[in-house]
Scaffold this active site. Structure first.
Site, PDB file in Angstrom:
ATOM      1  N   ASP A   1     -32.121 -11.336   8.072  1.00 15.23           N
ATOM      2  CA  ASP A   1     -31.083 -11.141   7.066  1.00 15.23           C
ATOM      3  C   ASP A   1     -31.575 -11.578   5.688  1.00 15.23           C
ATOM      4  OD1 ASP A   1     -28.768 -10.840   5.667  1.00 15.23           O
ATOM      5  OD2 ASP A   1     -27.676 -12.457   6.678  1.00 15.23           O
TER       6      ASP A   1
ATOM      7  N   ASP B   1     -30.376  -6.103   1.223  1.00 14.99           N
ATOM      8  CA  ASP B   1     -29.794  -6.897   2.311  1.00 14.99           C
ATOM      9  C   ASP B   1     -30.011  -6.235   3.671  1.00 14.99           C
ATOM     10  OD1 ASP B   1     -28.323  -8.439   4.019  1.00 14.99           O
ATOM     11  OD2 ASP B   1     -26.413  -8.182   2.983  1.00 14.99           O
TER      12      ASP B   1
END
Ligand SMILES: *[C@@H]1O[C@H](CO)[C@@H](O)[C@H](O)[C@H]1NC(C)=O
Ligand SMILES: *[C@@H]1O[C@H](CO)[C@@H](O)[C@H](O)[C@H]1NC(C)=O
Ligand SMILES: *[C@@H]1O[C@H](CO)[C@@H](O)[C@H](O)[C@H]1NC(C)=O
Ligand SMILES: *[C@@H]1O[C@H](CO)[C@@H](O)[C@H](O)[C@H]1NC(C)=O
Ligand SMILES: *[C@@H]1O[C@H](CO)[C@@H](O)[C@H](O)[C@H]1NC(C)=O
Ligand SMILES: CC(=O)N[C@H]1CO[C@H](CO)[C@@H](O)[C@@H]1O
Length: 417
Positions: free
Chosen positions: A112, A296
């Site tokens: 992440d 992201d």
């Protein structure tokens, strides 16, 4: 002050090499680099557009719009968290295997780049919140050391949260390891993590300033490694329908073609924030409109300003905001144009990333009675309420991305064929 002994704490395999067997022989890697290849998620239940969108709202702490709340409630009531969607061909999901502790315990996690905590399911959790996930058991690791007084908590936009305690332990990722990595062991996770039965945790790769350990925030695995990496960067090569790869400390010349175009990153928010200068829809003309966004990997979709979303979908026959699904949908058979972003930081015209229209045809949606609707949920949705655009996997699967912490900057190149 941080208590890490950066150099003393580092155990680097003397001849680390990429884990995957299909790596070209020319790709010899030396000390201070590492490579990790994804493995399939066996429990993946198929794409669900509204749930993917809801997950991004939760993550960024943005309250759900009413329609999205209604569709999520409806889906929860209907499928009771169990399989209903049949995964489509080419619709697979992959996770990264990491090793924690001594002897190593293998967990499968999401990387992440939009958060900065390494947190995992653990034996500290009540059994009722574990639903098939592998757990980290610090009692079974001879190198685990509880960090006295340290706790962490991550709150989500729907009011839920995950939280727990912290251990220092060895973490190995693709043949490189750090001996005293802060491993955040969950004591409690929010329900959507429990429901996601094969995802054992999150591996944060944003800047360490966002880390949620208190009283003393901790460094990410990447920041711990930096002093001993050949170059202070990692690369992310996510793919559609095949395993992607994460490399630390080097740029694999076999992973991309042409040149890498770099664009500056503003790290003051802790995110990999960058700016696009404009966009082109299909083979149309350049629209100059700058967009600030975050790269992201932990967000599935791409969220962009409303005007851009409206402009884009005006080129897709039958596309409309669909209140039953909380986002834009269109006929699955519609022609969906490519979307090309023009990036800052380079005066050459080659500085672009093209998202194939096929990636924007994200996944089927269903009627309220559960029957097929023939419509698809868009991989591009509005960033209203976020204050910044989110360049998630729909974007990142379209490019070979370099996350360079030194400048800092992001580099994008065409993937190797
Ligand atoms: C959900 O499904 C499980 C088993 O599939 C069942 O045990 C449970 O009672 C169901 N819950 C609700 C609220 O329907
Ligand atoms: C570790 O073992 C001790 C003693 O049996 C126990 O009290 C504790 O709950 C265990 N911790 C975890 C994280 O399993
Ligand atoms: C998780 O699944 C349960 C039922 O198994 C459901 O009641 C709950 O709403 C789901 N939660 C989320 C956030 O998906
Ligand atoms: C290490 O980095 C330098 C540039 O800083 C590069 O020339 C060299 O090829 C790199 N070595 C490896 C093994 O990647
Ligand atoms: C970086 O972002 C911060 C916070 O959003 C902003 O205040 C600052 O002006 C930005 N810096 C640059 C160089 O754009
Ligand atoms: C040299 C070395 O440590 N190789 C290991 C790299 O990691 C894979 C799995 O992650 C192992 O199978 C190798 O033995």
């Amino acid at each position: 002050m941080r208590v890490f002994a950066f150099f003393a704490g580092l155990l680097v395999s003397a001849f680390a090499h990429p884990a995957s067997l299909d790596t070209p022989a020319a790709n010899t890697v030396t000390l201070g680099t590492a490579s990790l290849t994804q493995v399939p998620n066996p429990n993946y239940r198929g794409r669900n557009g509204p749930r993917a969108l809801a997950k991004i709202y939760r993550k960024y702490g943005v309250p759900f719009p009413k329609d999205l709340q209604l569709v999520i409630t409806r889906l929860d009531d209907r499928d009771n968290g169990s399989a209903i969607l049949t995964p489509q061909s080419n619709d697979l999901e992959y996770l990264f295997p990491i090793l924690i502790g001594t002897p190593p315990q293998e967990l499968h996690i999401d990387i992440d780049t939009g958060s900065s905590d390494l947190w995992v399911f653990s034996t500290e959790m009540p059994k009722g919140q574990i639903n098939g996930q592998s757990t980290y058991d610090p009692n079974k690791s001879t190198t685990a050391e509880k960090m006295s007084g340290a706790t962490w908590r991550i709150s989500y936009g729907d009011g839920s949260s995950s939280s727990g305690v912290v251990y220092n332990d060895v973490v190995e990722v693709g043949n490189i390891s750090f001996a005293t990595q802060a491993v955040e062991a969950a004591k409690k996770v929010s329900p959507e993590f429990t429901n996601d039965s094969s995802n054992d945790g999150v591996f944060g790769l944003a800047f360490s300033g966002l880390n949620q350990v208190r009283p003393e925030p901790q460094l990410t695995f990447f920041d711990n490694l930096v002093p001993n990496l050949n170059e202070s960067l990692f690369t992310v090569d996510l793919k559609s329908g095949e395993p992607g790869r994460l490399n630390f400390g080097y740029i694999d010349p076999n992973a991309y073609s042409g040149s890498i175009a770099y664009t500056p990153v503003n790290e003051s928010t802790g995110f990999w924030a960058f700016e696009t200068l404009g966009y082109t829809i299909g083979d149309g003309s350049l629209r100059e409109q700058s967009t600030a966004g975050i790269a992201d990997t932990g967000a599935t979709l791409m969220l962009l300003p409303q005007e851009l979303v409206d402009d884009y979908y005006s080129h897709v026959g039958g596309a409309r905001y669909d209140s039953d699904n909380g986002g834009v949908t269109f006929r699955c058979g519609a022609t969906v144009p490519d979307l090309t972003f023009h990036l800052a930081g380079d005066d050459s015209t080659g500085n672009t990333v093209t998202v194939p229209g096929d990636y924007i045809r994200y996944g089927k949606v269903y009627n309220t009675d559960g029957t097929e609707s023939g419509r698809c949920f868009g991989g591009l949705q509005s960033s209203n309420g976020f204050g910044i655009s989110i360049f998630g996997d729909v974007f990142l699967k379209s490019t070979f991305a370099v996350f360079d912490a030194k400048e800092p900057r992001l580099g994008f190149a065409e993937k190797a064929l």
